[in-house]
Design a protein around this motif. Sequence first.
Motif, PDB file in Angstrom:
ATOM      1  N   LEU B  55       0.835  -1.199   0.000  1.00  0.00           N
ATOM      2  CA  LEU B  55       0.000   0.000   0.000  1.00  0.00           C
ATOM      3  C   LEU B  55       0.876   1.258   0.000  1.00  0.00           C
ATOM      4  N   HIS B  56       1.946   1.227   0.774  1.00  0.00           N
ATOM      5  CA  HIS B  56       2.871   2.364   0.780  1.00  0.00           C
ATOM      6  C   HIS B  56       3.524   2.529  -0.599  1.00  0.00           C
ATOM      7  N   THR B  57       3.843   1.401  -1.233  1.00  0.00           N
ATOM      8  CA  THR B  57       4.478   1.448  -2.564  1.00  0.00           C
ATOM      9  C   THR B  57       3.597   2.156  -3.583  1.00  0.00           C
ATOM     10  N   VAL B  58       2.280   1.940  -3.479  1.00  0.00           N
ATOM     11  CA  VAL B  58       1.376   2.572  -4.460  1.00  0.00           C
ATOM     12  C   VAL B  58       0.931   3.966  -4.014  1.00  0.00           C
ATOM     13  N   GLY B  59       1.509   4.441  -2.923  1.00  0.00           N
ATOM     14  CA  GLY B  59       1.247   5.810  -2.505  1.00  0.00           C
ATOM     15  C   GLY B  59       0.104   5.984  -1.532  1.00  0.00           C
ATOM     16  N   ALA B  60      -0.356   4.899  -0.949  1.00  0.00           N
ATOM     17  CA  ALA B  60      -1.447   5.005   0.021  1.00  0.00           C
ATOM     18  C   ALA B  60      -0.893   5.221   1.428  1.00  0.00           C
ATOM     19  N   ARG B  61      -1.692   5.825   2.259  1.00  0.00           N
ATOM     20  CA  ARG B  61      -1.375   5.873   3.692  1.00  0.00           C
ATOM     21  C   ARG B  61      -2.053   4.660   4.297  1.00  0.00           C
ATOM     22  N   ALA B  62      -1.309   3.883   5.059  1.00  0.00           N
ATOM     23  CA  ALA B  62      -1.891   2.656   5.618  1.00  0.00           C
ATOM     24  C   ALA B  62      -1.292   2.367   6.977  1.00  0.00           C
ATOM     25  N   GLU B  63      -2.133   1.824   7.830  1.00  0.00           N
ATOM     26  CA  GLU B  63      -1.703   1.549   9.193  1.00  0.00           C
ATOM     27  C   GLU B  63      -2.316   0.225   9.643  1.00  0.00           C
ATOM     28  N   ALA B  64      -1.485  -0.643  10.234  1.00  0.00           N
ATOM     29  CA  ALA B  64      -1.972  -1.927  10.747  1.00  0.00           C
ATOM     30  C   ALA B  64      -2.480  -1.742  12.180  1.00  0.00           C
ATOM     31  N   GLY B  68      -5.548  -6.953  13.573  1.00  0.00           N
ATOM     32  CA  GLY B  68      -5.128  -7.550  12.305  1.00  0.00           C
ATOM     33  C   GLY B  68      -5.638  -6.818  11.085  1.00  0.00           C
ATOM     34  N   SER B  69      -6.520  -5.849  11.293  1.00  0.00           N
ATOM     35  CA  SER B  69      -7.034  -5.092  10.149  1.00  0.00           C
ATOM     36  C   SER B  69      -6.047  -3.983   9.775  1.00  0.00           C
ATOM     37  N   ILE B  70      -6.256  -3.440   8.584  1.00  0.00           N
ATOM     38  CA  ILE B  70      -5.412  -2.357   8.084  1.00  0.00           C
ATOM     39  C   ILE B  70      -6.344  -1.285   7.557  1.00  0.00           C
ATOM     40  N   SER B  71      -6.098  -0.056   7.955  1.00  0.00           N
ATOM     41  CA  SER B  71      -6.933   1.022   7.427  1.00  0.00           C
ATOM     42  C   SER B  71      -6.047   2.098   6.828  1.00  0.00           C
ATOM     43  N   GLY B  72      -6.649   2.906   5.958  1.00  0.00           N
ATOM     44  CA  GLY B  72      -5.868   3.976   5.346  1.00  0.00           C
ATOM     45  C   GLY B  72      -6.651   4.712   4.292  1.00  0.00           C
ATOM     46  N   THR B  73      -5.935   5.543   3.540  1.00  0.00           N
ATOM     47  CA  THR B  73      -6.548   6.313   2.463  1.00  0.00           C
ATOM     48  C   THR B  73      -5.634   6.296   1.252  1.00  0.00           C
ATOM     49  N   TRP B  74      -6.251   6.409   0.102  1.00  0.00           N
ATOM     50  CA  TRP B  74      -5.508   6.499  -1.163  1.00  0.00           C
ATOM     51  C   TRP B  74      -6.246   7.465  -2.064  1.00  0.00           C
ATOM     52  N   GLY B  78     -11.083   6.243   1.332  1.00  0.00           N
ATOM     53  CA  GLY B  78     -10.780   5.526   2.565  1.00  0.00           C
ATOM     54  C   GLY B  78     -10.993   4.029   2.381  1.00  0.00           C
ATOM     55  N   PHE B  79     -10.200   3.202   3.050  1.00  0.00           N
ATOM     56  CA  PHE B  79     -10.357   1.743   2.927  1.00  0.00           C
ATOM     57  C   PHE B  79     -10.002   1.071   4.246  1.00  0.00           C
ATOM     58  N   ARG B  80     -10.438  -0.162   4.345  1.00  0.00           N
ATOM     59  CA  ARG B  80     -10.095  -0.989   5.494  1.00  0.00           C
ATOM     60  C   ARG B  80      -9.982  -2.444   5.017  1.00  0.00           C
ATOM     61  N   PHE B  81      -8.883  -3.100   5.315  1.00  0.00           N
ATOM     62  CA  PHE B  81      -8.711  -4.509   4.970  1.00  0.00           C
ATOM     63  C   PHE B  81      -8.968  -5.346   6.222  1.00  0.00           C
ATOM     64  N   VAL B  82      -9.757  -6.401   6.054  1.00  0.00           N
ATOM     65  CA  VAL B  82     -10.022  -7.297   7.182  1.00  0.00           C
ATOM     66  C   VAL B  82      -9.809  -8.747   6.738  1.00  0.00           C
ATOM     67  N   HIS B  83      -9.451  -9.578   7.715  1.00  0.00           N
ATOM     68  CA  HIS B  83      -9.171 -10.992   7.433  1.00  0.00           C
ATOM     69  C   HIS B  83     -10.455 -11.808   7.318  1.00  0.00           C
ATOM     70  N   HIS B  84     -10.405 -12.789   6.401  1.00  0.00           N
ATOM     71  CA  HIS B  84     -11.464 -13.794   6.328  1.00  0.00           C
ATOM     72  C   HIS B  84     -11.004 -15.050   7.051  1.00  0.00           C
ATOM     73  N   GLU B  85     -11.931 -15.997   7.223  1.00  0.00           N
ATOM     74  CA  GLU B  85     -11.585 -17.258   7.892  1.00  0.00           C
ATOM     75  C   GLU B  85     -10.521 -18.034   7.126  1.00  0.00           C
ATOM     76  N   ASP B  86     -10.496 -17.896   5.794  1.00  0.00           N
ATOM     77  CA  ASP B  86      -9.509 -18.632   4.998  1.00  0.00           C
ATOM     78  C   ASP B  86      -8.148 -17.935   4.964  1.00  0.00           C
ATOM     79  N   GLY B  87      -8.017 -16.856   5.724  1.00  0.00           N
ATOM     80  CA  GLY B  87      -6.730 -16.175   5.821  1.00  0.00           C
ATOM     81  C   GLY B  87      -6.533 -15.034   4.846  1.00  0.00           C
ATOM     82  N   THR B  88      -7.418 -14.914   3.855  1.00  0.00           N
ATOM     83  CA  THR B  88      -7.266 -13.820   2.895  1.00  0.00           C
ATOM     84  C   THR B  88      -7.784 -12.515   3.481  1.00  0.00           C
ATOM     85  N   LEU B  89      -7.344 -11.428   2.857  1.00  0.00           N
ATOM     86  CA  LEU B  89      -7.792 -10.104   3.288  1.00  0.00           C
ATOM     87  C   LEU B  89      -8.726  -9.534   2.226  1.00  0.00           C
ATOM     88  N   SER B  90      -9.828  -8.961   2.658  1.00  0.00           N
ATOM     89  CA  SER B  90     -10.716  -8.282   1.704  1.00  0.00           C
ATOM     90  C   SER B  90     -10.707  -6.795   2.013  1.00  0.00           C
TER      91      SER B  90
END
Lengths: 72, 158
Positions: B55-64, B68-74, B78-90
Motif C-alpha cells: 500500500l505504501h508502494t502505491v502511494g497510500a497511507r496505511a496503518e496496521a 489484524g485489520s489495516i486502514s488507510g486512504t488512497w 478511505g479503505f479498510r482490509f479485514v481478514h477472512h476465515e480462509d486467511g485472505t484479506l478483503s
Amino acid sequence: MSRRIAVTINRDGSIKAETLGIKGKTCLDYVPLLEELLEAETVQSEFTADYRAVDEHVTQAATESVREQPSS
Amino acid sequence: MSVEILLVPLALAAAHAVVAVGGAITAAVGSDGTEHKACVVQTRLKDPRLLVEALHTVGARAEAHDDGSISGTWEGIGFRFVHHEDGTLSAHFDADVDVTRAQELILATDAAYARAVQEAVAQRVRERAGQLGLTVESETVGQDESVTLVLNVDQAGS
C-alpha cells in the motif's frame, strides 16, 4: 549428468519448479523439500519425459521377465 | 526433466484469482460493532505486513491495527482490509465509492504485493538453499521479469 532444479518465480508471485536430470520416482522426494524452501504449496504437478522413460523401461523389463517364466 | 510443479507462496491464496472482478455492495460490521453497507473487494493477499508495504508502494497511507485489520486512504478514498476465515484479506470501502477507482487501488496493490513476494521468495532461496544441501548455480532475470534460480541438488540428501 548433474541433477538440478530450476525454480522460476514469476512477477505475479507464482512459482514453477522443474527437476532436471532426476529420473524416476526419486524426483518426488524433492516436492516437500521445495515446499519448505519456497514456503509455498504445490497446486499442480506433471511428470515429464524422464519420469516416464524410466517407468516404461521398468515396465518393459518386468514384462519380459514374466514372458521368460515357464508356464505351469 | 522428470517432474514439473506449480506452487503458490503461502502469502498468497491459491484458490483466488488475482483480484475478484467487481466490488460487491454488502452489509459489513464495522469496528464499532454496528452494521453498515460497504463495497467489498476480495483479494488473494494474506500477509498484513506485506500488504502495508504494498500500500505504501502505491502511494497510500496505511496503518496496521492490533485486531489484524489495516486502514488507510488512497487519493481521497478511505479503505479498510479485514481478514477472512480462509486467511485472505478483503478490502472494504464506503458503499458510495467509485468501484473503478477502488479496483484500481486493489490491482495496483496486488501487483506491488506480488513483486514483494517474488523478491522475498528469491531471497529465501538464496539464504536457505545451502541449509538444505542445495547450491545456487545461477540466477537470471527473464524478459517478463521472472527470476529463475538453478539449484544443484547433488549434495542434497535424496
